[in-house]
Write a protein that holds these residues in place. Structure first.
Motif, mmCIF file in Angstrom:
data_model
loop_
_atom_site.group_PDB
_atom_site.id
_atom_site.type_symbol
_atom_site.label_atom_id
_atom_site.label_comp_id
_atom_site.label_asym_id
_atom_site.label_seq_id
_atom_site.Cartn_x
_atom_site.Cartn_y
_atom_site.Cartn_z
ATOM 1 N N HIS A 28 -112.298 50.607 115.176
ATOM 2 C CA HIS A 28 -111.655 51.724 114.471
ATOM 3 C C HIS A 28 -112.767 52.573 113.891
ATOM 4 O O HIS A 28 -113.554 52.096 113.066
ATOM 5 N N VAL A 29 -112.875 53.834 114.312
ATOM 6 C CA VAL A 29 -114.007 54.681 113.950
ATOM 7 C C VAL A 29 -113.504 55.985 113.341
ATOM 8 O O VAL A 29 -112.587 56.620 113.869
ATOM 9 N N GLU A 30 -114.135 56.386 112.229
ATOM 10 C CA GLU A 30 -113.877 57.687 111.632
ATOM 11 C C GLU A 30 -115.207 58.412 111.450
ATOM 12 O O GLU A 30 -116.275 57.786 111.454
ATOM 13 N N HIS A 31 -115.126 59.732 111.271
ATOM 14 C CA HIS A 31 -116.335 60.565 111.259
ATOM 15 C C HIS A 31 -116.379 61.434 110.008
ATOM 16 O O HIS A 31 -115.354 61.971 109.575
ATOM 17 N N ALA A 32 -117.564 61.551 109.428
ATOM 18 C CA ALA A 32 -117.831 62.504 108.350
ATOM 19 C C ALA A 32 -119.015 63.364 108.774
ATOM 20 O O ALA A 32 -120.007 62.849 109.292
ATOM 21 N N ALA A 33 -118.913 64.683 108.550
ATOM 22 C CA ALA A 33 -119.917 65.613 109.074
ATOM 23 C C ALA A 33 -120.991 65.998 108.069
ATOM 24 O O ALA A 33 -121.960 66.655 108.434
ATOM 25 N N ASP A 34 -120.841 65.624 106.798
ATOM 26 C CA ASP A 34 -121.875 65.940 105.815
ATOM 27 C C ASP A 34 -121.866 64.888 104.708
ATOM 28 O O ASP A 34 -120.987 64.035 104.639
ATOM 29 N N GLY A 35 -122.873 64.962 103.836
ATOM 30 C CA GLY A 35 -123.030 63.950 102.811
ATOM 31 C C GLY A 35 -121.897 63.901 101.820
ATOM 32 O O GLY A 35 -121.477 62.818 101.390
ATOM 33 N N ASP A 36 -121.371 65.058 101.426
ATOM 34 C CA ASP A 36 -120.289 65.073 100.440
ATOM 35 C C ASP A 36 -119.005 64.471 101.015
ATOM 36 O O ASP A 36 -118.309 63.702 100.339
ATOM 37 N N GLU A 37 -118.689 64.832 102.256
ATOM 38 C CA GLU A 37 -117.506 64.257 102.895
ATOM 39 C C GLU A 37 -117.670 62.740 103.038
ATOM 40 O O GLU A 37 -116.732 61.966 102.804
ATOM 41 N N LEU A 51 -122.756 54.111 110.116
ATOM 42 C CA LEU A 51 -123.816 54.688 110.941
ATOM 43 C C LEU A 51 -124.190 56.016 110.298
ATOM 44 O O LEU A 51 -123.357 56.924 110.218
ATOM 45 N N LEU A 52 -125.427 56.152 109.852
ATOM 46 C CA LEU A 52 -125.807 57.241 108.956
ATOM 47 C C LEU A 52 -126.984 58.049 109.494
ATOM 48 O O LEU A 52 -128.057 57.496 109.754
ATOM 49 N N ASP A 53 -126.774 59.355 109.621
ATOM 50 C CA ASP A 53 -127.857 60.267 109.969
ATOM 51 C C ASP A 53 -128.681 60.567 108.712
ATOM 52 O O ASP A 53 -128.150 60.557 107.598
ATOM 53 N N THR A 59 -125.773 66.593 100.961
ATOM 54 C CA THR A 59 -126.544 65.439 100.484
ATOM 55 C C THR A 59 -127.152 64.751 101.686
ATOM 56 O O THR A 59 -126.426 64.359 102.602
ATOM 57 N N ASP A 60 -128.498 64.580 101.698
ATOM 58 C CA ASP A 60 -129.096 63.958 102.874
ATOM 59 C C ASP A 60 -128.795 62.464 102.911
ATOM 60 O O ASP A 60 -128.366 61.860 101.922
ATOM 61 N N GLY A 61 -129.004 61.879 104.099
ATOM 62 C CA GLY A 61 -128.597 60.500 104.315
ATOM 63 C C GLY A 61 -129.280 59.500 103.411
ATOM 64 O O GLY A 61 -128.659 58.546 102.931
ATOM 65 N N LEU A 62 -130.578 59.685 103.154
ATOM 66 C CA LEU A 62 -131.301 58.739 102.308
ATOM 67 C C LEU A 62 -130.797 58.798 100.871
ATOM 68 O O LEU A 62 -130.586 57.757 100.230
ATOM 69 N N ALA A 63 -130.556 60.001 100.365
ATOM 70 C CA ALA A 63 -130.016 60.136 99.011
ATOM 71 C C ALA A 63 -128.621 59.530 98.924
ATOM 72 O O ALA A 63 -128.270 58.861 97.939
ATOM 73 N N LEU A 64 -127.819 59.757 99.969
ATOM 74 C CA LEU A 64 -126.472 59.198 99.997
ATOM 75 C C LEU A 64 -126.527 57.674 100.008
ATOM 76 O O LEU A 64 -125.772 57.005 99.290
ATOM 77 N N LEU A 65 -127.435 57.120 100.797
ATOM 78 C CA LEU A 65 -127.563 55.666 100.886
ATOM 79 C C LEU A 65 -127.978 55.078 99.536
ATOM 80 O O LEU A 65 -127.409 54.069 99.086
ATOM 81 N N LYS A 66 -128.966 55.688 98.888
ATOM 82 C CA LYS A 66 -129.405 55.183 97.587
ATOM 83 C C LYS A 66 -128.271 55.242 96.563
ATOM 84 O O LYS A 66 -128.087 54.316 95.762
ATOM 85 N N ARG A 67 -127.503 56.317 96.591
ATOM 86 C CA ARG A 67 -126.375 56.455 95.674
ATOM 87 C C ARG A 67 -125.338 55.369 95.937
ATOM 88 O O ARG A 67 -124.788 54.772 95.001
#
Length: 230
Positions: A28-37, A51-53, A59-67
């Motif tokens: 089951h896969v869903e997609h988000a196109a930006d950091g805020d979404e 799976l994170l770009d 918000t870039d991926g590294l900042a999102l991951l740390k958050r």
């Protein structure tokens, strides 16, 4: 269906390729196109894998991951990025990623890494589900009956997993179609019936019928001794 995967990727062509490929493998896969979404989806739903770009709008991926990690998020994260230096990999892994895959990549390698992360994840749901003598390993997407392998096509496997998650429940055709095909049932197509017939054929080559028709209502997975339908 099976494991829930969130793909966070702003390159739409690549995102479509990954999402379609993983869905065809039964996830089951869903997609988000930006950091805020993506952050909104991380807060509103439970995921088995992300799976994170790295480069993302807002918000870039590294900042999102740390958050996400600072908020006690424990879901495994696989970075998908064109940043391929040793320093970038170290930053990504130190930032909370569980694995790192550089673009461009082969889908087979992505799939292998996805399965490996799901096997290792100690918060993931049980890796094997079953009913009677039928089992499915959700990480490897392999099915067996009475210890013998079942050679199932993608939708047949997804259909079996849905039945195994709802044993002894009468499932309407509309509900099955919505979950397995992820689209509305129009009432005219015989796609579901054809797939049930083929799945039954393969199951019944190794044992008695366990997917039964409940006339006017749908299908039920049940033991021969409690059979409602036919």
């Amino acid at each position: 269906m099976s494991f829930r995967i969130l793909v966070v990727e702003d390159e739409m062509e690549l995102a479509d390729f990954v999402v379609r490929g993983l869905r065809e493998e039964g996830f089951h896969v869903e997609h988000a196109a930006d950091g805020d979404e993506a952050w909104g989806r991380l807060q509103s739903s439970e995921w088995d894998l992300i799976l994170l770009d790295w480069w993302l709008p807002n918000t870039d991926g590294l900042a999102l991951l740390k958050r996400f990690r600072q908020a006690n998020g424990t879901t495994p994260v696989l970075f998908l990025t064109a940043r391929d230096t040793v320093g970038d990999r170290v930053r990504g892994l130190d930032g909370g990623a569980d694995d790192y895959l550089c673009k461009p990549f082969a889908f087979d390698e992505l799939l292998a890494r996805v399965r490996a992360l799901l096997r290792r994840h100690d918060r993931a749901p049980a890796l094997t589900i079953g009913f009677a003598d039928v089992t499915v390993d959700l990480a490897s997407q392999k099915a067996q009956r009475a210890g013998q392998p079942l050679e199932l096509k993608t939708k047949e496997l997804a259909l079996l997993i849905f039945f195994l998650r709802h044993p002894r429940q009468v499932l309407s055709r509309t509900r099955i179609y919505d979950h397995v095909w992820e689209e509305s049932f129009d009432g005219l197509s015989n796609t579901l019936e054809v797939h049930v017939m083929e799945l039954r054929r393969k199951l019944e080559a190794l044992g008695p019928r366990i997917i039964n028709t409940v006339r006017g209502r749908g299908y039920v997975l049940e033991d021969a001794g409690t059979k409602e339908g036919s």
